[in-house]
Design an enzyme around this catalytic site. Structure first.
Site, PDB file in Angstrom:
ATOM      1  N   GLU A   1       0.617  -1.100  -0.082  1.00  0.00           N
ATOM      2  CA  GLU A   1      -0.083  -0.333   0.123  1.00  0.00           C
ATOM      3  C   GLU A   1       1.138   0.925  -0.180  1.00  0.00           C
ATOM      4  OE1 GLU A   1      -2.650  -0.574   3.326  1.00  0.00           O
ATOM      5  OE2 GLU A   1      -3.829  -1.873   2.244  1.00  0.00           O
TER       6      GLU A   1
ATOM      7  N   HIS B   1      -8.205  10.290   4.040  1.00  0.00           N
ATOM      8  CA  HIS B   1      -8.009   8.853   3.338  1.00  0.00           C
ATOM      9  C   HIS B   1      -8.118   9.310   1.832  1.00  0.00           C
ATOM     10  CE1 HIS B   1      -7.867   5.123   0.259  1.00  0.00           C
ATOM     11  NE2 HIS B   1      -7.390   4.723   2.195  1.00  0.00           N
TER      12      HIS B   1
ATOM     13  N   ARG C   1       0.001   9.187   2.465  1.00  0.00           N
ATOM     14  CA  ARG C   1      -1.787   8.974   1.849  1.00  0.00           C
ATOM     15  C   ARG C   1      -1.538  10.316   1.756  1.00  0.00           C
ATOM     16  NH1 ARG C   1      -4.674   4.609   5.436  1.00  0.00           N
ATOM     17  NH2 ARG C   1      -4.365   3.740   3.605  1.00  0.00           N
TER      18      ARG C   1
ATOM     19  N   ARG D   1      -0.017   8.405   9.603  1.00  0.00           N
ATOM     20  CA  ARG D   1       0.169   7.023   9.539  1.00  0.00           C
ATOM     21  C   ARG D   1       0.678   6.718   8.481  1.00  0.00           C
ATOM     22  NH1 ARG D   1      -3.329   3.457   8.933  1.00  0.00           N
ATOM     23  NH2 ARG D   1      -5.062   4.386   9.115  1.00  0.00           N
TER      24      ARG D   1
ATOM     25  N   HIS E   1     -10.328  10.442   8.203  1.00  0.00           N
ATOM     26  CA  HIS E   1      -9.667   8.621   7.962  1.00  0.00           C
ATOM     27  C   HIS E   1      -9.602   8.282   9.020  1.00  0.00           C
ATOM     28  CE1 HIS E   1      -9.529   4.412   6.516  1.00  0.00           C
ATOM     29  NE2 HIS E   1      -8.220   4.310   6.902  1.00  0.00           N
TER      30      HIS E   1
HETATM   31  C1  SIN Z   1      -7.464   1.053   3.189  1.00  0.00           C
HETATM   32  O1  SIN Z   1      -7.499   0.153   3.342  1.00  0.00           O
HETATM   33  O2  SIN Z   1      -6.755   1.898   2.213  1.00  0.00           O
HETATM   34  C2  SIN Z   1      -6.940   1.738   4.361  1.00  0.00           C
HETATM   35  C3  SIN Z   1      -5.864   0.948   5.201  1.00  0.00           C
HETATM   36  C4  SIN Z   1      -5.521   1.665   6.653  1.00  0.00           C
HETATM   37  O3  SIN Z   1      -6.272   2.799   6.760  1.00  0.00           O
HETATM   38  O4  SIN Z   1      -3.610   1.780   7.020  1.00  0.00           O
END
Ligand code: SIN
Length: 559
Positions: A134, A255, A315, A411, A376
């Site tokens: 991610e 997010h 993010r 985060r 988020h």
């Molecule tokens: C996501 O699946 O994008 C969220 C995961 C997270 O907040 O770490």
């Protein structure tokens, strides 16, 4: 120490009836997501009696909504140092290196423990765990379950483990009100309101030898959030009223990709349940990890060239990239293009996303997905040390409500469930080492005690979205402070909705105070009037509510 002009003074206690019933336990845990239930299970391993109180039902918190997964070093080619490096880059100079070390080194063992408790993560045909990537990660280190239903599986496994243990007492529909403290200042229980029956109805008290806050986040201070309705900052507000230190609350992560669709108003289905007005379905970052990319109205990939990791940048970088496009075009969304991944792959890997988008008439296999940033995750919270201890002896915090120092100014993806696991265990170890006998609560100290009218909730959310959302400035924050002061004057008689909205007001005021003070742009705190990071702001803002209800701040430089 300074106070922010125009912000309202805050209550030191919620107006409420005197407790009509009292129970006693060894440890009371407030919250029933990954952090709360993990803490409860480890505390039981210490032979302690545990009472878990939770605001609605056991599964109603944020954990079950988590899609992406849990980050941990489980690939022999990955290293804890590499995970720490990615975590600290995302945290933009504000992570506590020792807390990060604990997180990345102890994380893999906690995941194995979760598997032993019954959580089933996705695996390759040879039985090895599937690992994905991610935003902000430079290695594949995210375990996931049910494709994009990781949180639901973790919640299921922990819920079942808790239900199997007759010594964990679960009290649902219980809104925690205020902390009880002994004459020596130690936490010795809490007051709460239970929508129950018989001996446990109305305002009561649970006396305990230690109190663990695991109440989750505060996303409901905004008009659009990926958080469920219960995320109203109850633990942070309680800690502030009790005089505990709260830190880094200005760092709310937006997010980048929440779903902007008509589905939010639908009646919902089992796979895509109905959401509260403020809650938007998440479109997991894992979708970008698997190759989906962001485009504007004209089909242009606007993140390419903005960051070496493009759509997989941390993010805050991606949310800002999207926000710039929205400001330039006046649109309320950009698009995520996942069509090239193919229907079959999308169905198997992202069943939750497919269900929620299809419920709104968007098929990611053939359509672009409209997305926009939404609140988020609270990177800050109740300040704790490496054992989850807050600044009040006997009061602990873990999970999103806490600020352990691992997230800094932003985060890293999928570090939140991990943080809940790691620090919940550390709390149980600490409680087990040193648990004093039950103390009598001292009379509540004098100080303002009131609640606001629940009808201000939508105004408060709009105020925070406009003045203290993704992009902030001195003017927007001053406007928010004045409006919060006006809303604070609208008082009410105590009831569940009024207590909850008073918590929202409390955390909103702390956030505006910190965001006003921090005159720089860092991580997910973005100031239009101070667009770069400044060395003199490399440190933490500590918020506290004084005995007269005035919110003050102290800046503490990083060591
Ligand atoms: C996501 O699946 O994008 C969220 C995961 C997270 O907040 O770490």
């Amino acid at each position: 120490m300074s106070a922010t002009p125009d912000l309202p003074a805050l209550p030191r206690r919620l107006a409420a009836a005197e407790p009509g019933w009292t129970e006693t336990t060894d440890v009371v845990v407030v919250g029933s997501g990954i952090a709360g239930l993990t803490a409860a299970l480890h505390l039981r391993e210490q032979g302690l009696h545990v009472t878990v109180v939770t605001k609605v039902n056991i599964d109603d918190g944020s954990t079950r909504w988590a899609q992406g997964g849990i980050a941990a070093v489980l690939d022999p080619l990955d290293t804890p140092q590499a995970h720490a490096y990615d975590t600290e880059i995302a945290g933009v100079g504000l992570c506590d290196p020792e807390a990060v070390r604990v997180l990345v080194e102890e994380g893999p063992a906690r995941i194995r423990e979760l598997i032993r408790r019954g959580a089933e993560f996705d695996r390759h045909p040879d039985g090895s765990l599937m690992l994905t990537r991610e935003g902000g990660h430079r290695a594949d280190r995210i375990v996931h379950a049910g494709g994009d239903a990781t949180g639901a599986e973790v919640q299921r496994a922990l819920h079942e483990a808790v239900r199997r243990d007759p010594w964990i007492r679960l009290v649902e529909h219980a809104l925690v009100l205020d902390l009880l403290r002994a004459a020596d200042g130690r936490a010795c229980g809490l007051t709460l309101h239970v929508l129950g029956e018989g001996s446990e109805d109305g305002v009561g008290a649970i006396l305990a030898r230690a109190v663990v806050l695991a109440t989750g986040g505060m996303g409901q201070i905004y008009s659009s959030t990926t958080n469920p309705p219960v995320s109203t900052g109850d633990g942070v507000a309680l800690a502030l009223r009790a005089g505990a230190e709260v830190t880094d609350v200005e760092f709310v992560q937006f997010h980048p990709t929440s779903f902007v669709g008509t589905g939010t108003a639908s009646a919902g289905t089992a796979a895509a349940p109905r959401l509260s007005p403020a809650q938007r379905p998440l479109i997991s970052e894992a979708l970008r990890g698997e190759g989906a990319y962001l485009v504007d109205e004209a089909g242009k990939r606007f993140m390419v060239g903005q960051h070496e990791q493009a759509e997989l940048a941390p993010r805050d970088v991606v949310a800002k990239g999207i926000y710039r496009v929205l400001r330039a075009t006046g649109a309320d969304h950009v698009y995520l293009d996942a069509r090239h991944l193919g229907g079959e792959f999308l169905e198997g890997r992202f069943p939750t996303i497919m269900a929620s988008t299809r419920a709104a008439g968007i098929d990611p296999a053939t359509d672009l997905i409209p997305v926009a940033p939404a609140a988020h995750y609270a990177s800050g919270g109740v300040r704790t040390d490496l054992h989850g201890r807050t600044t009040i002896p006997g009061l602990y915090a873990c999970g999103e409500v806490a600020c352990t120092g691992v997230h800094g100014a932003n985060r890293l993806a999928s570090n939140s469930l991990l943080e809940g696991l790691v620090f919940a265990k550390r709390i149980a170890d600490d409680v087990g080492r040193d648990l004093p006998p039950q103390a009598e609560p001292a009379p509540a100290p004098a100080g303002p005690s009131w609640v606001v009218d629940p009808a201000i909730r939508a105004d408060l959310q709009r105020t925070m979205t406009r003045g203290a959302g993704v992009l902030r400035s001195a003017d927007s924050l001053a406007g928010a402070a004045k409006e919060l002061a006006r809303l604070a004057e609208q008082r009410s008689r105590p009831n569940n909705a009024a207590w909850e909205v008073t918590n929202l007001l409390t955390v909103a005021a702390a956030l505006v105070a910190s965001a006003t003070s921090r005159r720089e742009t860092r991580g997910c705190h973005w100031r239009e009037d101070h667009p770069t990071a400044a060395d003199e702001w490399r440190g933490h803002l500590l918020d506290a509510v004084q005995s007269d209800g005035i919110l003050t701040q102290t800046f503490q430089e990083m060591a």
